[in-house]
Design a protein around this motif. Structure first.
Motif, PDB file in Angstrom:
ATOM      1  N   GLY A   1      83.354  46.384 -29.859  1.00 41.03           N
ATOM      2  CA  GLY A   1      83.039  46.842 -28.517  1.00 41.03           C
ATOM      3  C   GLY A   1      81.590  46.626 -28.165  1.00 41.03           C
ATOM      4  N   ARG A   2      81.001  47.641 -27.559  1.00 39.08           N
ATOM      5  CA  ARG A   2      79.607  47.576 -27.123  1.00 39.08           C
ATOM      6  C   ARG A   2      78.798  48.700 -27.758  1.00 39.08           C
ATOM      7  NH1 ARG A   2      81.024  46.576 -20.871  1.00 39.08           N
ATOM      8  NH2 ARG A   2      81.251  44.320 -20.903  1.00 39.08           N
ATOM      9  N   LYS A   3      77.492  48.525 -27.707  1.00 41.45           N
ATOM     10  CA  LYS A   3      76.594  49.538 -28.246  1.00 41.45           C
ATOM     11  C   LYS A   3      75.679  50.016 -27.127  1.00 41.45           C
ATOM     12  CE  LYS A   3      75.212  49.225 -32.469  1.00 41.45           C
ATOM     13  NZ  LYS A   3      74.518  48.835 -33.740  1.00 41.45           N
ATOM     14  N   ARG A   4      75.562  51.337 -27.001  1.00 40.86           N
ATOM     15  CA  ARG A   4      74.677  51.958 -26.019  1.00 40.86           C
ATOM     16  C   ARG A   4      73.380  52.367 -26.709  1.00 40.86           C
ATOM     17  NH1 ARG A   4      79.569  55.924 -24.000  1.00 40.86           N
ATOM     18  NH2 ARG A   4      80.681  54.387 -22.707  1.00 40.86           N
ATOM     19  N   HIS A   5      72.327  51.647 -26.444  1.00 38.90           N
ATOM     20  CA  HIS A   5      71.005  52.018 -26.937  1.00 38.90           C
ATOM     21  C   HIS A   5      70.356  52.873 -25.848  1.00 38.90           C
ATOM     22  CE1 HIS A   5      71.335  48.813 -30.015  1.00 38.90           C
ATOM     23  NE2 HIS A   5      71.916  48.124 -29.036  1.00 38.90           N
TER      24      HIS A   5
ATOM     25  N   LEU B   1      72.616  48.261 -22.738  1.00 37.29           N
ATOM     26  CA  LEU B   1      73.934  47.950 -23.278  1.00 37.29           C
ATOM     27  C   LEU B   1      73.934  46.556 -23.893  1.00 37.29           C
ATOM     28  CD1 LEU B   1      76.170  49.332 -20.389  1.00 37.29           C
ATOM     29  CD2 LEU B   1      75.543  50.459 -22.516  1.00 37.29           C
ATOM     30  N   THR B   2      74.458  46.459 -25.110  1.00 39.05           N
ATOM     31  CA  THR B   2      74.574  45.190 -25.803  1.00 39.05           C
ATOM     32  C   THR B   2      75.941  45.128 -26.471  1.00 39.05           C
ATOM     33  OG1 THR B   2      73.687  46.004 -27.910  1.00 39.05           O
ATOM     34  CG2 THR B   2      72.093  45.211 -26.278  1.00 39.05           C
ATOM     35  N   THR B   3      76.266  43.979 -27.034  1.00 37.98           N
ATOM     36  CA  THR B   3      77.453  43.901 -27.878  1.00 37.98           C
ATOM     37  C   THR B   3      77.204  44.734 -29.138  1.00 37.98           C
ATOM     38  OG1 THR B   3      76.589  41.864 -28.854  1.00 37.98           O
ATOM     39  CG2 THR B   3      78.114  41.643 -26.995  1.00 37.98           C
ATOM     40  N   ALA B   4      78.290  45.181 -29.776  1.00 40.02           N
ATOM     41  CA  ALA B   4      78.163  46.140 -30.875  1.00 40.02           C
ATOM     42  C   ALA B   4      77.532  45.547 -32.122  1.00 40.02           C
ATOM     43  CB  ALA B   4      79.544  46.710 -31.216  1.00 40.02           C
TER      44      ALA B   4
ATOM     45  N   VAL C   1      78.124  47.021 -14.425  1.00 38.47           N
ATOM     46  CA  VAL C   1      79.037  48.055 -13.930  1.00 38.47           C
ATOM     47  C   VAL C   1      79.111  49.203 -14.928  1.00 38.47           C
ATOM     48  CG1 VAL C   1      81.436  48.556 -13.323  1.00 38.47           C
ATOM     49  CG2 VAL C   1      80.377  46.433 -12.552  1.00 38.47           C
ATOM     50  N   SER C   2      79.155  48.886 -16.207  1.00 44.64           N
ATOM     51  CA  SER C   2      79.186  49.923 -17.239  1.00 44.64           C
ATOM     52  C   SER C   2      77.926  50.778 -17.193  1.00 44.64           C
ATOM     53  CB  SER C   2      79.341  49.274 -18.611  1.00 44.64           C
ATOM     54  OG  SER C   2      79.401  50.240 -19.631  1.00 44.64           O
ATOM     55  N   GLU C   3      76.777  50.147 -17.006  1.00 45.64           N
ATOM     56  CA  GLU C   3      75.519  50.897 -16.898  1.00 45.64           C
ATOM     57  C   GLU C   3      75.526  51.800 -15.672  1.00 45.64           C
ATOM     58  OE1 GLU C   3      70.783  49.959 -16.101  1.00 45.64           O
ATOM     59  OE2 GLU C   3      72.007  48.484 -17.173  1.00 45.64           O
TER      60      GLU C   3
ATOM     61  N   SER D   1      67.554  48.471 -34.337  1.00 49.35           N
ATOM     62  CA  SER D   1      66.152  48.080 -34.191  1.00 49.35           C
ATOM     63  C   SER D   1      65.966  47.078 -33.057  1.00 49.35           C
ATOM     64  CB  SER D   1      65.642  47.487 -35.505  1.00 49.35           C
ATOM     65  OG  SER D   1      64.334  46.976 -35.361  1.00 49.35           O
ATOM     66  N   ALA D   2      66.863  46.090 -32.966  1.00 41.53           N
ATOM     67  CA  ALA D   2      66.754  45.088 -31.902  1.00 41.53           C
ATOM     68  C   ALA D   2      66.973  45.722 -30.539  1.00 41.53           C
ATOM     69  CB  ALA D   2      67.764  43.965 -32.139  1.00 41.53           C
ATOM     70  N   GLY D   3      67.929  46.644 -30.440  1.00 48.24           N
ATOM     71  CA  GLY D   3      68.159  47.331 -29.172  1.00 48.24           C
ATOM     72  C   GLY D   3      66.972  48.184 -28.767  1.00 48.24           C
ATOM     73  N   ALA D   4      66.331  48.834 -29.744  1.00 48.26           N
ATOM     74  CA  ALA D   4      65.159  49.654 -29.439  1.00 48.26           C
ATOM     75  C   ALA D   4      63.995  48.805 -28.957  1.00 48.26           C
ATOM     76  CB  ALA D   4      64.756  50.459 -30.666  1.00 48.26           C
ATOM     77  N   GLN D   5      63.853  47.595 -29.500  1.00 47.71           N
ATOM     78  CA  GLN D   5      62.785  46.709 -29.043  1.00 47.71           C
ATOM     79  C   GLN D   5      62.958  46.343 -27.576  1.00 47.71           C
ATOM     80  OE1 GLN D   5      61.725  43.395 -31.803  1.00 47.71           O
ATOM     81  NE2 GLN D   5      63.107  44.398 -33.251  1.00 47.71           N
ATOM     82  N   MET D   6      64.202  46.158 -27.136  1.00 49.96           N
ATOM     83  CA  MET D   6      64.459  45.877 -25.723  1.00 49.96           C
ATOM     84  C   MET D   6      64.062  47.069 -24.851  1.00 49.96           C
ATOM     85  SD  MET D   6      68.207  44.085 -26.073  1.00 49.96           S
ATOM     86  CE  MET D   6      68.535  42.869 -27.356  1.00 49.96           C
TER      87      MET D   6
END
Length: 268
Positions: free
Chosen positions: A144-148, A162-165, A256-258, A170-175
């Motif tokens: 699914g997806r990952k909510r950072h 929102l990214t792919t799971a 849309v998810s966001e 760490s990469a999501g936090a950098q964004m």
């Protein structure tokens, strides 16, 4: 320039009884009505449906987790509600409403409108839509997806990415660090768990003049433990899933998810 009639119409508050728990209260509508204000037009067709009813329908859908075609007949036609929803998504209107509500809530709690500290974490959720952008989280065994997300120290949502799971925490936090100061310029300190203790993230934080403080467990006993600061963001995830549309990620499009997340958290 707005005419007197336009100002009077925006100032008029429709006092009505709430049909559903998700309906806007009069106090909420007073706070967000200026966002929907439009200059007086001498030509063109006037909107047939009240914007407050459109927002009530959207909040009902997110809270109940139903489909667009299953909206009750007491709301405007679902096609109309969906048309306005997509228009609001393109204008980032739900994000604006959420941020206004957050600042008002912080001020009512006796705090500065813009926070200076926050907590970051992530949540993997299933994305059942076949056309959705999704990946496999090997740790959680979820496709699914990952909510950072980043929240303030009371748990109010500051930012969601929102990214792919399959994207790491760490990469999501950098964004998040790369763009959060555009919305919250005074934030400088974050709390996180051990999954965020990565060289790339710490280097990114140092370059942006952030401090990322890692909160670790002080014992080796198995099972859930309530840890300082970190429990706040877990409670925020719990608040999200009370809105049934957010239990999973049902949306094919990430924007849309966001928007669905901002509708829910703005309501809180």
């Amino acid at each position: 320039m707005w005419t007197t009639a336009a100002r009077a119409r925006m100032a008029k508050i429709d006092s009505r009884s709430k049909r559903y728990p998700s309906d806007l209260t009069d106090e909420e509508w007073v706070a967000i009505a200026p966002v929907f204000a439009r200059p007086e037009k001498k030509r063109g067709r006037k909107p047939k449906h009240d914007m407050r009813e459109i927002m009530n329908a959207i909040r009902y859908l997110v809270r109940a987790g139903c489909g667009w075609r299953m909206l009750p007949d007491s709301f405007p036609p679902w096609e109309t509600v969906y048309w306005w929803f997509r228009r609001f998504v393109r204008r980032l209107l739900f994000r604006t409403i959420h941020d206004v509500a957050l600042m008002l809530d912080r001020e009512q709690a006796g705090r500065e409108a813009s926070p200076s500290a926050g907590v970051i974490d992530s949540q993997s959720v299933k994305a059942p839509a076949a056309s959705a952008q999704r990946g496999f989280d090997a740790g959680k065994k979820i496709t699914g997806r990952k909510r950072h997300i980043a929240v303030d120290t009371d748990g109010r949502l500051l930012m969601v990415n929102l990214t792919t799971a399959d994207i790491s925490d760490s990469a999501g936090a950098q964004m998040i660090l790369a763009s959060i100061r555009k919305r919250w310029p005074w934030i400088k300190h974050f709390f996180a768990d051990g999954a965020y203790d990565r060289t790339a993230l710490m280097d990114k934080a140092a370059m942006g003049d952030f401090v990322v403080e890692i909160i670790r467990r002080i014992d080796s006993e198995p099972g859930f433990k309530v840890l300082p600061r970190r429990w706040v963001v877990e409670r925020t995830f719990g608040w999200m899933t009370r809105w049934r549309r957010l239990v999973r990620d049902f949306e094919a499009r990430i924007d849309v998810s966001e928007a669905m997340i901002h509708v829910a958290m703005g309501g809180l």
